[in-house]
Design a protein around this motif. Sequence first.
Motif, PDB file in Angstrom:
ATOM      1  N   ILE A  39      64.704 167.265  32.189  1.00 57.53           N
ATOM      2  CA  ILE A  39      65.634 167.184  31.061  1.00 57.53           C
ATOM      3  C   ILE A  39      66.553 168.396  31.058  1.00 57.53           C
ATOM      4  O   ILE A  39      67.778 168.281  30.893  1.00 57.53           O
ATOM      5  N   THR A  40      65.973 169.577  31.240  1.00 54.04           N
ATOM      6  CA  THR A  40      66.782 170.794  31.282  1.00 54.04           C
ATOM      7  C   THR A  40      67.813 170.725  32.410  1.00 54.04           C
ATOM      8  O   THR A  40      68.992 171.031  32.214  1.00 54.04           O
ATOM      9  N   GLY A  41      67.372 170.317  33.584  1.00 47.47           N
ATOM     10  CA  GLY A  41      68.274 170.244  34.724  1.00 47.47           C
ATOM     11  C   GLY A  41      69.387 169.238  34.524  1.00 47.47           C
ATOM     12  O   GLY A  41      70.559 169.509  34.841  1.00 47.47           O
ATOM     13  N   ALA A  42      69.066 168.065  33.997  1.00 49.17           N
ATOM     14  CA  ALA A  42      70.084 167.042  33.772  1.00 49.17           C
ATOM     15  C   ALA A  42      71.135 167.516  32.784  1.00 49.17           C
ATOM     16  O   ALA A  42      72.336 167.253  32.955  1.00 49.17           O
ATOM     17  N   GLU A  43      70.715 168.239  31.754  1.00 47.11           N
ATOM     18  CA  GLU A  43      71.666 168.726  30.758  1.00 47.11           C
ATOM     19  C   GLU A  43      72.536 169.844  31.340  1.00 47.11           C
ATOM     20  O   GLU A  43      73.741 169.901  31.066  1.00 47.11           O
ATOM     21  N   LEU A  44      71.953 170.720  32.132  1.00 44.68           N
ATOM     22  CA  LEU A  44      72.771 171.738  32.801  1.00 44.68           C
ATOM     23  C   LEU A  44      73.789 171.085  33.728  1.00 44.68           C
ATOM     24  O   LEU A  44      74.968 171.470  33.757  1.00 44.68           O
ATOM     25  N   ALA A  45      73.350 170.102  34.501  1.00 39.34           N
ATOM     26  CA  ALA A  45      74.253 169.436  35.438  1.00 39.34           C
ATOM     27  C   ALA A  45      75.423 168.791  34.713  1.00 39.34           C
ATOM     28  O   ALA A  45      76.561 168.815  35.202  1.00 39.34           O
ATOM     29  N   ALA A  46      75.171 168.233  33.543  1.00 38.67           N
ATOM     30  CA  ALA A  46      76.251 167.615  32.775  1.00 38.67           C
ATOM     31  C   ALA A  46      77.279 168.634  32.314  1.00 38.67           C
ATOM     32  O   ALA A  46      78.433 168.284  32.042  1.00 38.67           O
ATOM     33  N   LEU A  47      76.878 169.900  32.232  1.00 40.98           N
ATOM     34  CA  LEU A  47      77.788 170.981  31.832  1.00 40.98           C
ATOM     35  C   LEU A  47      78.446 171.645  33.035  1.00 40.98           C
ATOM     36  O   LEU A  47      79.185 172.622  32.873  1.00 40.98           O
ATOM     37  N   GLY A  48      78.194 171.146  34.222  1.00 44.88           N
ATOM     38  CA  GLY A  48      78.751 171.752  35.425  1.00 44.88           C
ATOM     39  C   GLY A  48      77.971 172.943  35.925  1.00 44.88           C
ATOM     40  O   GLY A  48      78.423 173.658  36.825  1.00 44.88           O
ATOM     41  N   ILE A  49      76.798 173.199  35.364  1.00 46.58           N
ATOM     42  CA  ILE A  49      75.922 174.288  35.823  1.00 46.58           C
ATOM     43  C   ILE A  49      74.993 173.699  36.879  1.00 46.58           C
ATOM     44  O   ILE A  49      74.158 172.848  36.565  1.00 46.58           O
ATOM     45  N   ASN A  50      75.152 174.120  38.109  1.00 46.51           N
ATOM     46  CA  ASN A  50      74.442 173.478  39.211  1.00 46.51           C
ATOM     47  C   ASN A  50      73.324 174.315  39.808  1.00 46.51           C
ATOM     48  O   ASN A  50      72.693 173.893  40.786  1.00 46.51           O
ATOM     49  N   HIS A  51      73.053 175.485  39.233  1.00 42.04           N
ATOM     50  CA  HIS A  51      72.057 176.403  39.798  1.00 42.04           C
ATOM     51  C   HIS A  51      71.333 177.095  38.646  1.00 42.04           C
ATOM     52  O   HIS A  51      71.935 177.886  37.933  1.00 42.04           O
ATOM     53  N   ASP A  52      70.057 176.769  38.455  1.00 39.00           N
ATOM     54  CA  ASP A  52      69.281 177.379  37.369  1.00 39.00           C
ATOM     55  C   ASP A  52      68.376 178.451  37.951  1.00 39.00           C
ATOM     56  O   ASP A  52      67.673 178.221  38.939  1.00 39.00           O
TER      57      ASP A  52
END
Length: 622
Positions: free
Chosen positions: A197-210
């Motif tokens: 869930i965290t990764g999918a939400e970051l990806a939707a914001l254009g954040i591709n590296h956590d």
Amino acid sequence: MAPADVGSFRPSSRPARRSVLLGTAGAVAAFGALGGRAAAATPSGSTPTPLTPPEERTGPRAQAWIRRVVARMSVEEKVGQLLVTHVYGAAADSADARNTAEYGVATPAEVVAKYHLGGVCYFTWSGNVGPLPGVAALSNGLQAAATGTGAGLPLLISTDQEQGTIARIGPPATQFPGNMALGAGRDAAAAREAAAITGAELAALGINHDYAPDADVNVDPGNPVIGVRSFGSDPGLVAELAAAQVLGYQRDGGVAATAKHFPGHGDTKVDSHTGIPEIRHTRQQWESLDAPPFRAVIEAGIDSIMTGHLVFPALDPSGDPATLSRPIVTGLLREELGFTGLVVTDALGMKGVRDKYGDDQVVILAINAGVDMLLRPPAFDLAHRSLLAAVRSGRISRHRLDEAVGRIIRLKLANGIVHHPAVDVSAVADTVGTPAHLDRADRITEATTTVVRNAAGLLPARVDRRRLLVAGAGGSAVQYLAGALADRGAETRTLSTGTRPTDAAIAGAVAAADDADLTVVLTSKAWDTDVTDPQARQRLLVEKLLGTGRPIVVVAVADPYDLAYADRAPACVAVYAPNAVTMRALARVLCGEVGPRGRLPVEIPAADGSGVLYPYGHGLTW
């Protein structure tokens, strides 16, 4: 390995830049040179010639394409790829005086273009995180700047979204209680889902590296910097949950994950932000305590690993911190553990890496140790010039430079960032903070609440039409919990006393507790903050409240070690984070709507040092 030979890079087997599990909004069509279309020239100068990436994102054709890209890059473009920094502002084309002061250009887009940056890291304090569609628009603007100049390579856009106490993207994005809470839940599937869930939400914001998950094993209760960021003190548990989160972030959520802080930051009383930690484990102890999580995440296919700024004499007797240690980064991580992905430093402005060498030397030493990306060097322009000079003089070999750049491009290609650097701003709300995500966060979190003491069956408590006092540290947490209890019919009073309550605040809390049917007092790192406080103010607050003889519940809202100082309390609970989702779960447990299921992922030593007060795995239910 020949320069730019990427044949040893570990291929990614997951579909990139989308969420398989959660259906994150698809990225909009790629733009810029590497997507096959020439982009507009940026303030730094040239428009790159298009070089269309292969359909295959891994394999021989991908490797050959990477070699061609590296071969045509200038030294300036290659050095830029090594660097990740912050930029100031919420829009790519908006001027900010802080950019001018630090980088000599005004807008975030100009910073990216000037240095041909490999990555940008988002923070709230740098003004990047506001309304979430704006974050996505910022990401698109920065990607346009990156793909529109020089080599035309898109950015790795990163942040620290560990969840719990380290979460750069706040509500309305879905929040979770963090790693130690997941350790208390003992559920690898839940840990994976939280990461997905965290990764999918970051990806939707254009954040591709956590920069997550934290893979440190917190074996020292006095650790000032890791604590609840760790899954726990058992290497097997940490390994299992860290590996599960790698799958959640990468395969399900569509973002690159980063295990940190290699070779292990869990047994220290020194914070590497402010000092130089020294880990005194033997090599055998490292193998049994610190190494298992890193071995597990490598086996799970993790994309990147972050080095720690810590001295580990058994692994490298030179006294150099791990970030600058070739025996640790190349010898141990690369050659012995077999990691072929991206190695990134922890922030280079931290004292743990700056004390021994100057800022102009640290970046060179890190690259020569085997690091690929340098996170937030201080005196950024100095770092950039030092790297250029080191390459031109041969101090950093072209082989080492091309090797690092090749790994960076491989990650960008394998994860689909080269093909689709942009995201759909209009679709952010379709993924971020959806009711389904928030409901799953509630369900996962309530399984982590840990009751360690419940004398005389004080809990669960009836709260309807009863007077409740919620007091203690964490103003927001106090309000969140009081609101959740009021929703259940309680007449609540709040008193936020902070981490060092005054005499007046303590007296006020005692008076209010005398008039309450139940008092819930929250503590936050009382074991730590009270060390430098001769009067131990949080502990004093708890003692005075217990002295009233009224029903008292003590809740540790950060490190569970606080509960060592509340062993006379009728009820003690650990929740591991002070955010809203944790307080909602706590309210459900206190009121008996759900039974507590969490079990301590660490042991809690007695305050007097006489032994263990609550053992690892302890947890009550009803």
